[in-house]
Each structure stands twice: as C-alpha cells, then as structure tokens.
Design an enzyme around this catalytic site. Structure first.
Site, mmCIF file in Angstrom:
data_model
loop_
_atom_site.group_PDB
_atom_site.id
_atom_site.type_symbol
_atom_site.label_atom_id
_atom_site.label_comp_id
_atom_site.label_asym_id
_atom_site.label_seq_id
_atom_site.Cartn_x
_atom_site.Cartn_y
_atom_site.Cartn_z
ATOM 1 N N CYS A 115 0.828 -1.204 0.000
ATOM 2 C CA CYS A 115 0.000 0.000 0.000
ATOM 3 C C CYS A 115 0.867 1.261 0.000
ATOM 4 O O CYS A 115 1.463 1.589 -1.015
ATOM 5 C CB CYS A 115 -0.984 -0.036 1.174
ATOM 6 S SG CYS A 115 -2.346 1.147 0.970
ATOM 7 N N HIS A 214 -3.560 -5.089 0.647
ATOM 8 C CA HIS A 214 -3.042 -5.524 1.942
ATOM 9 C C HIS A 214 -3.085 -7.046 2.037
ATOM 10 O O HIS A 214 -4.052 -7.618 2.565
ATOM 11 C CB HIS A 214 -3.856 -4.890 3.069
ATOM 12 C CG HIS A 214 -3.519 -3.460 3.312
ATOM 13 N ND1 HIS A 214 -2.584 -3.059 4.237
ATOM 14 C CD2 HIS A 214 -3.966 -2.330 2.710
ATOM 15 C CE1 HIS A 214 -2.481 -1.739 4.221
ATOM 16 N NE2 HIS A 214 -3.304 -1.275 3.289
ATOM 17 N N GLU A 216 -1.538 -8.956 3.991
ATOM 18 C CA GLU A 216 -1.472 -9.443 5.365
ATOM 19 C C GLU A 216 -2.866 -9.630 5.970
ATOM 20 O O GLU A 216 -3.042 -10.438 6.889
ATOM 21 C CB GLU A 216 -0.632 -8.501 6.232
ATOM 22 C CG GLU A 216 -1.293 -7.218 6.690
ATOM 23 C CD GLU A 216 -1.440 -6.149 5.619
ATOM 24 O OE1 GLU A 216 -2.055 -5.102 5.906
ATOM 25 O OE2 GLU A 216 -0.938 -6.361 4.479
#
Length: 237
Positions: A115, A214, A216
C-alpha cells in the site's frame, strides 16, 4: 526456525492506547508479523530512526524488507502541492523508509512494498502519485471509508513474478485513496478493472515487488512466501 530469514517490517509512530496507557508508540497491525511467520520468516519491527547510517546498519542485519502501509507520503517528496484530501504525512517515517530503500538497493536486499509502501517505492525511484484516486475513477471502492477494506479484483501480467505468486486474477483487500502515477524502473504488473495500477515489480533476479493491496489481512501466503524464499536466498549469499 533456527535458519529462518529475518524480515524487517517498518512501523507507525503515533498515539496509541492500551491498558492504562495512552502515549506515543511504535506499532504495526499484528497481521503483518503473522503473515511473515506463516511464510517461514522471523518478523522484526523497524520503527523510524533518525541517526545517520542507521538504515545501512539495519539492512546489513536483515534478510528482507517490507515497507508497510500507513499515512500519505509527503507530496513535497515528489514535487507536488498537497491535494485537499492529502493529510497526515509523517516526515520522520518518510525519511527513514527512503533511507532503508537506498540501503536495500546498495545491498541487493529483497523488498516488498504494501500500500503506502508501493507508493513510497515509486517516489524513491523518482515517480509520482495521484493524490486522490476517486478523482480519476469516480468511485471509492479502493477505500470505502473507516477501517473497511474494499474488495477489488485485479488481473496480473502474464509472465510476471507476481503472477507466479498469486495467479492470473485475484480478489484483494484495498485501503488506499492514493495510487501510483509514474514508476521509473518498475513495470506495472497488476491493474484493477478501473485501470488503477495495483502492483509493480522490477526486472531481474532481485525480489523488488510492491502491491497497493493488503495481503497481510488475508494471509495471502503467495506474496509472503515469495519474499521469504528470496530472503533465504539472500541470507545464503
């Protein structure tokens, strides 16, 4: 885990509250460390440091680097005036992460940008940003508001490193109101259906890849596994 590579993760520095405390803290959402550990690496948090030479010393002690998500990049870093929706940039974090990227280039360290990390990598390379993506695409799907992530479908470039890690098409979680406009030295390797560049990578054997989404938050093992594999190779060299 004795031979697991160490992956440095850059962090926020801001006000935070926990227990009886409400004070400035160095922090990062736990999902980042979990994703690294799940992929076989050892996560190490890297808060902003101002001391000269600190970035080079850190880079010499880690096996890969993640430039994490966070606040907008200071528009002055790419020669622009702030858009009315650009806010909250952190000069200390900008300076620290740019220094880390320079040191990583000198050391040939594997790097993944997430990001804001993708945006900063573009700026480090001499690129520019679109400061408010909804102005270009006419919708807020890349950042619906608050803590919500936008579900965005992206198509990856055939033959790219990214495609080998996540496949030809993937639905991702986005939370960005800015996006990369120009990216010298990198190739755009994923786009949303509205044309927004959602990933870029550099040619060559070195792992230098960045995504606007993202990974994660969904523990997308492909991206982190690719980074950890590159980190292991770097450590072996």
């Amino acid at each position: 885990m004795t031979d697991a590579p160490v992956v440095g993760l850059t962090t926020y520095r801001q006000e935070a509250a926990w227990g009886v405390w409400n004070t400035r803290a160095d922090l990062l959402p736990t999902e980042y460390a979990v994703a690294v550990e799940t992929a076989g690496g050892v996560p190490l948090l890297l808060p902003p440091v101002a001391a000269p030479g600190a970035a080079a010393r850190i880079v010499s002690r880690i096996d890969a680097l993640v430039i994490s998500g966070g606040a907008d990049v200071d528009p002055a870093r790419y020669g622009a005036e702030p858009h009315e929706r650009t806010a909250g940039w952190r000069p200390d974090r900008d300076a620290w992460e740019l220094a880390l990227l320079t040191a990583a280039d000198e050391a040939g360290l594997p790097v993944l940008g997430i990001c804001r990390g993708m945006q900063l990598m573009a700026v480090h390379a001499g690129g520019t940003l679109d400061q408010h993506t909804p102005d270009l695409v006419g919708h807020d799907e890349h950042s619906p508001g608050g803590d919500a992530y936008g579900d965005v479908e992206v198509e990856t470039a055939t033959g790219s490193r990214l495609a080998t890690l996540v496949g030809a098409r993937v639905e991702v979680g986005c939370h960005h109101h800015q996006s990369v406009a120009t990216h010298p030295g990198f190739t755009a390797v994923a786009r949303a259906t509205d044309g927004t560049v959602e990933a870029m990578e550099a040619a060559g054997d070195r792992f230098r890849l960045a995504v606007q989404w993202h990974p994660e938050t969904r523990v997308e093992i492909g991206l982190m596994a690719g980074l950890v594999a590159a980190a292991r190779e770097h450590a072996a060299r």
